[in-house]
Enzyme design. Structure first.
Site, mmCIF file in Angstrom:
data_model
loop_
_atom_site.group_PDB
_atom_site.id
_atom_site.type_symbol
_atom_site.label_atom_id
_atom_site.label_comp_id
_atom_site.label_asym_id
_atom_site.label_seq_id
_atom_site.Cartn_x
_atom_site.Cartn_y
_atom_site.Cartn_z
ATOM 1 N N THR A 89 37.455 -63.141 51.757
ATOM 2 C CA THR A 89 38.615 -63.513 51.990
ATOM 3 C C THR A 89 39.633 -62.280 51.895
ATOM 4 O O THR A 89 39.038 -61.211 51.522
ATOM 5 C CB THR A 89 39.415 -64.853 51.377
ATOM 6 N N LYS A 94 38.533 -58.795 54.583
ATOM 7 C CA LYS A 94 37.796 -59.194 55.702
ATOM 8 C C LYS A 94 37.568 -58.238 56.860
ATOM 9 O O LYS A 94 36.720 -58.279 57.576
ATOM 10 C CB LYS A 94 38.593 -60.406 56.493
ATOM 11 N N ASP A 154 36.426 -68.361 61.299
ATOM 12 C CA ASP A 154 37.874 -68.702 61.425
ATOM 13 C C ASP A 154 38.165 -69.100 62.929
ATOM 14 O O ASP A 154 38.990 -69.748 63.258
ATOM 15 C CB ASP A 154 38.826 -67.562 60.869
ATOM 16 N N GLY A 206 52.854 -63.895 63.363
ATOM 17 C CA GLY A 206 51.941 -62.988 62.361
ATOM 18 C C GLY A 206 51.134 -62.019 63.198
ATOM 19 O O GLY A 206 50.890 -62.237 64.307
ATOM 20 N N ALA A 207 50.616 -60.978 62.485
ATOM 21 C CA ALA A 207 49.731 -60.042 63.090
ATOM 22 C C ALA A 207 48.720 -59.607 62.133
ATOM 23 O O ALA A 207 48.187 -58.402 62.251
ATOM 24 C CB ALA A 207 50.573 -58.928 63.554
ATOM 25 N N GLY A 208 48.235 -60.295 61.171
ATOM 26 C CA GLY A 208 47.306 -59.720 60.430
ATOM 27 C C GLY A 208 45.854 -60.725 60.928
ATOM 28 O O GLY A 208 45.796 -60.846 62.036
ATOM 29 N N ASN A 241 56.208 -61.219 65.046
ATOM 30 C CA ASN A 241 55.711 -60.862 63.570
ATOM 31 C C ASN A 241 57.010 -60.028 62.781
ATOM 32 O O ASN A 241 58.068 -59.352 63.625
ATOM 33 C CB ASN A 241 54.728 -59.748 63.549
HETATM 34 P P1 NAP Z 1 47.216 -61.060 56.340
HETATM 35 O O1 NAP Z 1 46.240 -60.256 57.265
HETATM 36 O O2 NAP Z 1 47.742 -60.410 55.090
HETATM 37 O O3 NAP Z 1 48.545 -61.015 57.363
HETATM 38 C C1 NAP Z 1 49.411 -61.656 56.901
HETATM 39 C C2 NAP Z 1 50.719 -61.628 58.064
HETATM 40 O O4 NAP Z 1 51.726 -62.438 57.560
HETATM 41 C C3 NAP Z 1 51.163 -60.444 58.515
HETATM 42 O O5 NAP Z 1 51.624 -60.525 59.914
HETATM 43 C C4 NAP Z 1 52.669 -60.460 57.731
HETATM 44 O O6 NAP Z 1 53.664 -59.483 58.397
HETATM 45 C C5 NAP Z 1 52.906 -61.712 57.590
HETATM 46 N N1 NAP Z 1 53.694 -62.021 56.185
HETATM 47 C C6 NAP Z 1 53.415 -61.999 55.174
HETATM 48 N N2 NAP Z 1 54.164 -62.285 54.435
HETATM 49 C C7 NAP Z 1 55.480 -62.768 54.975
HETATM 50 C C8 NAP Z 1 56.632 -63.365 54.851
HETATM 51 N N3 NAP Z 1 57.052 -63.349 53.637
HETATM 52 N N4 NAP Z 1 57.693 -63.455 55.902
HETATM 53 C C9 NAP Z 1 57.128 -63.224 57.077
HETATM 54 N N5 NAP Z 1 55.965 -62.594 57.601
HETATM 55 C C10 NAP Z 1 54.997 -62.472 56.399
HETATM 56 O O7 NAP Z 1 46.708 -62.526 56.077
HETATM 57 P P2 NAP Z 1 45.832 -63.309 56.915
HETATM 58 O O8 NAP Z 1 44.509 -63.340 56.597
HETATM 59 O O9 NAP Z 1 46.270 -63.255 58.555
HETATM 60 O O10 NAP Z 1 46.482 -64.905 56.601
HETATM 61 C C11 NAP Z 1 47.769 -65.512 57.041
HETATM 62 C C12 NAP Z 1 47.855 -66.711 56.436
HETATM 63 O O11 NAP Z 1 47.004 -67.836 57.231
HETATM 64 C C13 NAP Z 1 47.680 -66.964 55.095
HETATM 65 O O12 NAP Z 1 48.610 -68.083 54.716
HETATM 66 C C14 NAP Z 1 46.235 -67.714 55.041
HETATM 67 O O13 NAP Z 1 46.102 -68.517 53.937
HETATM 68 C C15 NAP Z 1 46.302 -68.447 56.171
HETATM 69 N N6 NAP Z 1 44.854 -68.885 56.746
HETATM 70 C C16 NAP Z 1 44.337 -69.898 56.783
HETATM 71 C C17 NAP Z 1 43.289 -70.051 57.003
HETATM 72 C C18 NAP Z 1 42.603 -71.660 57.151
HETATM 73 O O14 NAP Z 1 41.513 -71.669 57.015
HETATM 74 N N7 NAP Z 1 43.614 -72.646 57.335
HETATM 75 C C19 NAP Z 1 42.150 -69.310 57.605
HETATM 76 C C20 NAP Z 1 42.659 -67.833 57.503
HETATM 77 C C21 NAP Z 1 44.032 -67.643 57.022
HETATM 78 P P3 NAP Z 1 53.734 -57.880 58.234
HETATM 79 O O15 NAP Z 1 52.881 -57.537 59.320
HETATM 80 O O16 NAP Z 1 54.977 -57.757 58.486
HETATM 81 O O17 NAP Z 1 53.137 -57.477 56.867
#
Ligand code: NAP
Length: 285
Positions: free
Chosen positions: A66, A70, A106, A129-131, A153
């Site tokens: 995680t 990743k 995922d 989002g863009a992560g 994003n």
């Molecule tokens: P990540 O790679 O760190 O990307 C996070 C994304 O969210 C980026 O685009 C970031 O924008 C944006 N962001 C973060 N904080 C923010 C805020 N306060 N306001 C606005 N935008 C914000 O994380 P990830 O792995 O993609 O995960 C994203 C979410 O998906 C998490 O909550 C994670 O728990 C969830 N998720 C859930 C599952 C599931 O099984 N249900 C699986 C995977 C992920 P910037 O580009 O501007 O930084």
């Protein structure tokens, strides 16, 4: 009972202490009478290489990865499944007699969660989002037949780079800020929240409010803590159909379970265990 034949599966990430994957997988192992155990290890970025070497040497059955590992994990593996290659990220590793193979379950979890509805795949979909989760969502949506994707994003540059990536695969894409995304949501029949907006403890936050959500849309929130987020509440009030991130969590976990054990996962048992663990975590806070 744990003994000298017990196979180890685990999660590595930083932080990991709020993960409910140990409860979800251990309950499933017990249910099927499998001699496996699942633990969570907090591994910082500079420790990742040593941790992976150690897991390979110890002969673990497999592991999940995680935040924040990743993407970097990909260089440390022997093989990649097309799911991981396409998404550019790995969340599950299988130890095939010392050769570590990376998968992205995922993508499967998102696809499987969305398949319960008849999908408006000829319409534009929006990913917020863009992560890493946004990348997995993009591949899932393309696999499901969507051809037009809008990425909204906080950091516009990252949205633009994901839109370029989609275009490089031959599909139509556009990028915008979160504010613009709020206005353009009305033109989207499927919205995926792939940001932590609305996640505990910020449970009153939502990327879209009721009046911005079309009544005939489907809203998937990848946030699973809480299972019913403010975004899902707003979407229900707007008349939209909703899917909780808990479904994705369970399906991605079920696919990893199958890869490690060769057995079909007990989905209902895993869902209940994850929800119970979230409730218990809530009670402890
Ligand atoms: P990540 O790679 O760190 O990307 C996070 C994304 O969210 C980026 O685009 C970031 O924008 C944006 N962001 C973060 N904080 C923010 C805020 N306060 N306001 C606005 N935008 C914000 O994380 P990830 O792995 O993609 O995960 C994203 C979410 O998906 C998490 O909550 C994670 O728990 C969830 N998720 C859930 C599952 C599931 O099984 N249900 C699986 C995977 C992920 P910037 O580009 O501007 O930084």
């Amino acid at each position: 009972m744990i003994n000298s034949c017990t196979r180890l599966c685990c999660l590595i990430g930083h932080p990991v202490k709020h993960s409910v994957s140990p409860q979800m997988h251990n309950t499933a192992f017990r249910e099927l009478g499998l001699n496996y155990v699942y633990l969570a290890f907090d591994v910082k970025e500079e420790e990742l290489e040593d941790a992976v070497k150690g897991l390979r040497t110890l002969g673990v059955a497999g592991f999940n990865i995680t935040i924040p590992h990743k993407i970097r994990i990909m260089q440390l593996l022997n093989k990649l499944d097309p799911s991981a290659e396409r998404a550019g990220a790995v969340n599950t590793v299988v130890n095939e007699r010392g050769a570590l193979k990376g998968y992205n379950t995922d993508v499967y979890g998102i696809e499987r969660a969305l398949r319960r509805f008849r999908l408006p795949s000829s319409e534009q979909a929006m990913i917020i989002g863009a992560g890493g989760a946004a990348r997995a969502s993009i591949i899932a949506l393309l696999n499901l037949g969507f051809e037009k994707i809008l990425i909204a994003n906080r950091t516009l540059k990252k949205a633009q780079s994901l839109a370029d990536w989609i275009k490089s695969m031959g599909f139509s894409a556009d990028a915008c800020s979160l504010e613009e995304g709020r206005r353009r949501a009305e033109g989207c029949k499927l919205v995926v929240n792939a940001t932590p907006i609305g996640m505990h403890p910020n449970v009153d936050e939502t990327p879209l409010s009721r009046d911005e959500i079309p009544s005939d849309s489907i809203i998937l929130d990848l946030v699973y803590n809480p299972p019913r987020t403010k975004l899902l509440e707003e979407a229900e009030k707007a008349g939209a159909r909703v899917i909780s991130g808990i479904e994705v969590l369970v399906y991605q976990g079920a696919e990893a379970f199958k890869l490690w054990t060769g057995r079909e996962a007990p989905i209902e048992i895993m869902r209940e265990a994850a929800l119970r663990a979230l409730q218990e975590g809530e009670a402890e806070r």
